[in-house]
Write a protein that holds these residues in place. Structure first.
Motif, short mmCIF file in Angstrom:
data_model
loop_
_atom_site.label_atom_id
_atom_site.label_comp_id
_atom_site.label_asym_id
_atom_site.label_seq_id
_atom_site.Cartn_x
_atom_site.Cartn_y
_atom_site.Cartn_z
N GLU A 77 0.85 -1.20 0.00
CA GLU A 77 0.00 0.00 0.00
C GLU A 77 0.88 1.24 0.00
N LYS A 78 0.34 2.32 -0.56
CA LYS A 78 1.15 3.54 -0.70
C LYS A 78 1.63 4.08 0.65
N SER A 79 0.82 3.86 1.67
CA SER A 79 1.15 4.42 2.99
C SER A 79 2.32 3.70 3.68
N THR A 80 2.78 2.60 3.08
CA THR A 80 3.83 1.82 3.74
C THR A 80 5.13 2.61 3.88
N ASP A 81 5.66 2.62 5.08
CA ASP A 81 6.96 3.24 5.33
C ASP A 81 8.04 2.20 5.03
N ILE A 82 8.69 2.35 3.88
CA ILE A 82 9.61 1.31 3.42
C ILE A 82 10.82 1.17 4.34
N THR A 83 11.27 2.28 4.89
CA THR A 83 12.41 2.22 5.81
C THR A 83 12.05 1.38 7.04
N GLN A 84 10.85 1.62 7.55
CA GLN A 84 10.38 0.85 8.70
C GLN A 84 10.21 -0.63 8.32
N LEU A 85 9.69 -0.86 7.10
CA LEU A 85 9.50 -2.23 6.63
C LEU A 85 10.83 -2.98 6.61
N ARG A 86 11.85 -2.30 6.06
CA ARG A 86 13.16 -2.97 5.94
C ARG A 86 13.86 -3.09 7.29
N LYS A 87 13.43 -2.30 8.24
CA LYS A 87 13.95 -2.45 9.60
C LYS A 87 13.33 -3.72 10.23
N ASN A 88 12.05 -3.89 9.95
CA ASN A 88 11.34 -5.07 10.49
C ASN A 88 11.73 -6.36 9.78
N VAL A 89 12.05 -6.22 8.50
CA VAL A 89 12.35 -7.40 7.70
C VAL A 89 13.81 -7.34 7.25
N GLY A 90 14.68 -7.97 8.02
CA GLY A 90 16.11 -7.94 7.71
C GLY A 90 16.47 -8.99 6.67
N MET A 91 17.65 -8.82 6.10
CA MET A 91 18.03 -9.78 5.06
C MET A 91 19.51 -10.13 5.13
N VAL A 92 19.79 -11.41 4.89
CA VAL A 92 21.18 -11.89 4.84
C VAL A 92 21.36 -12.53 3.46
N PHE A 93 22.47 -12.23 2.83
CA PHE A 93 22.66 -12.65 1.44
C PHE A 93 23.58 -13.87 1.32
N GLN A 94 23.67 -14.33 0.09
CA GLN A 94 24.46 -15.53 -0.21
C GLN A 94 25.93 -15.34 0.16
N LYS A 95 26.49 -14.23 -0.31
CA LYS A 95 27.90 -13.97 -0.05
C LYS A 95 28.00 -12.98 1.11
N PRO A 96 28.80 -13.32 2.12
CA PRO A 96 28.94 -12.36 3.22
C PRO A 96 29.37 -11.00 2.67
N ASN A 97 28.71 -9.93 3.09
CA ASN A 97 29.04 -8.61 2.54
C ASN A 97 29.24 -7.57 3.64
N PRO A 98 30.26 -7.81 4.51
CA PRO A 98 30.50 -6.80 5.55
C PRO A 98 30.90 -5.47 4.92
N PHE A 99 30.56 -4.37 5.59
CA PHE A 99 31.00 -3.06 5.11
C PHE A 99 32.51 -2.95 5.40
N PRO A 100 33.22 -2.21 4.55
CA PRO A 100 34.68 -2.08 4.79
C PRO A 100 34.95 -1.14 5.96
N MET A 101 34.60 -1.57 7.12
CA MET A 101 34.82 -0.78 8.34
C MET A 101 35.01 -1.77 9.49
N SER A 102 35.11 -1.25 10.71
CA SER A 102 35.40 -2.16 11.83
C SER A 102 34.19 -3.05 12.14
N ILE A 103 34.46 -4.12 12.90
CA ILE A 103 33.39 -5.03 13.33
C ILE A 103 32.33 -4.23 14.07
N TYR A 104 32.78 -3.39 14.98
CA TYR A 104 31.87 -2.58 15.80
C TYR A 104 31.00 -1.69 14.91
N ASP A 105 31.64 -1.00 13.98
CA ASP A 105 30.88 -0.06 13.14
C ASP A 105 29.89 -0.76 12.21
#
Lengths: 253, 211
Positions: A77-105
């Protein structure tokens, strides 16, 4: 949170990628269960999993019809807050894709994005997420080191921890262990069993044994359709549809 | 081309061997009962040879099935085929043993006549085994389920034989050894009937895909 799907069709331009999923009685993905999607390459598993966090929105000419309801709300629906949706629905991918930063960050990235600034609060989220992802004991003494220095299995658990830090309700996993060795795979599978107590998990896998080991329910996809959706035990011991039987026994490849 | 050609070939090979083992089990029962009824010692000798073939097949099927489970992880109907094969071979092997035991007693019996009731039991039990094998080969649920009822008849005949022979022992104590051996034969036949029922139950599970 459960997911409810009614008569979902998806088109990439002229290509009819998902055909009437949940067309008659609807399809329910249960809360606190692991649901596995299996089927040959190109059958629509990954496309379907991406429907749940509207990842397909990013693809040009992608059109979706039908109803996808999460927590009582049709997410298209148009009223859906996509940012909130993606916060509620997390995703893990096939290839590990850590950001190029520290573990903590890596772990603090989502909470910071959602406005958490206090150090103590971030520390707590980082530790909790890493513990939940069964990684804390291995990295607690090197949180400031680059995440890229971790092994493949550790990187994937880091990505799971990063997902958990956003405090989702549903976790989508698209072949999360296909790039990992059997030991790391076993660790992630143990983790999935543990996580389902708190989260609803949907996993795409090409590894049938993995589906039998960790999932409660399994959906078999073929050419954009869900051919059979039932308890995993049923799918692998006594499937109702001949096509499911042929696929799980390897009669066609 | 269907996938996993090598796997399918191995699976089929196991199932083909199981059918061969079933045929040997039918043979051994027929020959054992015929040798017993006719006091045919040559035929009784042949029974021992068939029993060895059955034992070899049991080991072969068991080994190939376990290997397939470990290496190929069969699921759905393939899993049931293997799981049922692993159980049926045990019944068939036991049938072979019991037929051999009947043959062994045949060699020790005197010339006293064989009671009609034991002959009748032999005929019924051979039929039961053939029906059990047929229910497996043809996936015949109805036939598989009928075995239990026929077994009740076998049990009833066994009781009659027991009473007859107990009376014979009382009447003629010097022939008690012979009578006891006849009771043993009846018991072996009764057990073969039980194994046929077991096979029927496994066929039922195979058809229904139950774990």
């Amino acid at each position: 949170m459960s997911i409810s799907i009614k008569n979902c069709d998806l088109f990439y331009g002229d290509f009819h990628a998902l055909k009437g999923i949940g067309r008659d009685e609807g399809m329910e993905i249960s809360e606190n269960k692991v649901t596995a999607f299996i089927g040959p390459s190109g059958c629509g598993k990954s496309t379907f999993i991406r429907v749940f966090n509207r990842m397909n929105d990013l693809i040009q000419n992608c059109k979706i019809t039908g109803e996808i309801t999460i927590d009582g709300q049709n997410i298209y629906e148009k009223s859906t807050d996509i940012t909130q949706l993606r916060k509620n629905v997390g995703m893990v991918f096939q290839k590990p894709n850590p950001f190029p930063m520290s573990i903590y960050d890596n772990i603090a990235f989502a909470p910071r994005t959602y406005g958490i600034k206090k150090r103590a609060q971030l520390d707590e989220i980082v530790e909790r997420s890493l513990r939940q992802a069964a990684l804390w004991d291995e990295v607690s003494d090197r949180l400031k080191k680059s995440a890229l220095g971790l092994s493949g299995g550790q990187q994937q658990r880091l990505c799971i921890a990063r997902t958990l830090a956003a405090e989702p309700k549903i976790i989508l996993m698209d072949e999360p262990t296909s790039a990992l060795d059997p030991i790391s795979t076993g660790t992630i599978e143990d983790l999935i069993r543990e996580l389902k107590k708190t989260y609803t998990i949907v996993i795409v896998t090409h590894n049938m044994q993995q589906a039998t080991r960790i999932s409660d329910k399994t959906a078999f996809f073929l050419m954009g359709e869900v051919i059979e959706y039932d308890k995993t035990r049923q799918i692998f011991s006594n499937p109702k549809d001949k096509r499911t039987e042929n696929y799980v026994t390897g009669r066609f490849g | 081309m269907p996938a996993r050609a090598d796997y399918r070939k191995k699976l089929q090979n196991i199932l083909d061997n199981l059918v061969i083992m079933c045929r040997h089990a039918e043979d051994i029962c027929e020959q054992s009962v015929a040798a017993f009824v006719a006091r045919d010692l040559e035929l009784a000798q042949n029974v021992k040879k068939i029993e060895k073939t059955i034992d070899k097949l049991e080991r072969k099927i068991e080994k190939a099935s376990l290997r397939l489970l470990v290496m190929e992880h069969p699921v759905a109907s393939d899993f049931h085929e293997i799981s049922v094969a692993l159980k049926i071979v045990i019944d068939l092997e036991r049938i072979g043993d019991q037929a051999k035991d009947i043959a062994k007693i045949t060699a020790q019996l005197t010339d006293a006549p064989v009671p009609e009731s034991i002959k009748q039991m032999g005929v019924i039990v051979i039929h039961m085994l053939k029906d059990a094998v047929r229910s497996y080969v043809n996936r015949d649920l109805e036939l598989a389920r009928l075995l239990d009822k026929t077994d009740d008849k076998v049990d009833a005949i066994f009781d009659i034989i027991m009473n007859e022979l107990a009376a014979a022992i009382q009447k003629n104590p010097e022939n008690s050894k012979n009578a006891l051996q006849l009771i043993m034969v009846a018991k072996y036949l009764e057990r073969i009937g039980d194994h046929a029922v077991n096979i029927g139950e496994r066929v039922e599970k195979l058809i229904q895909g139950k774990i």
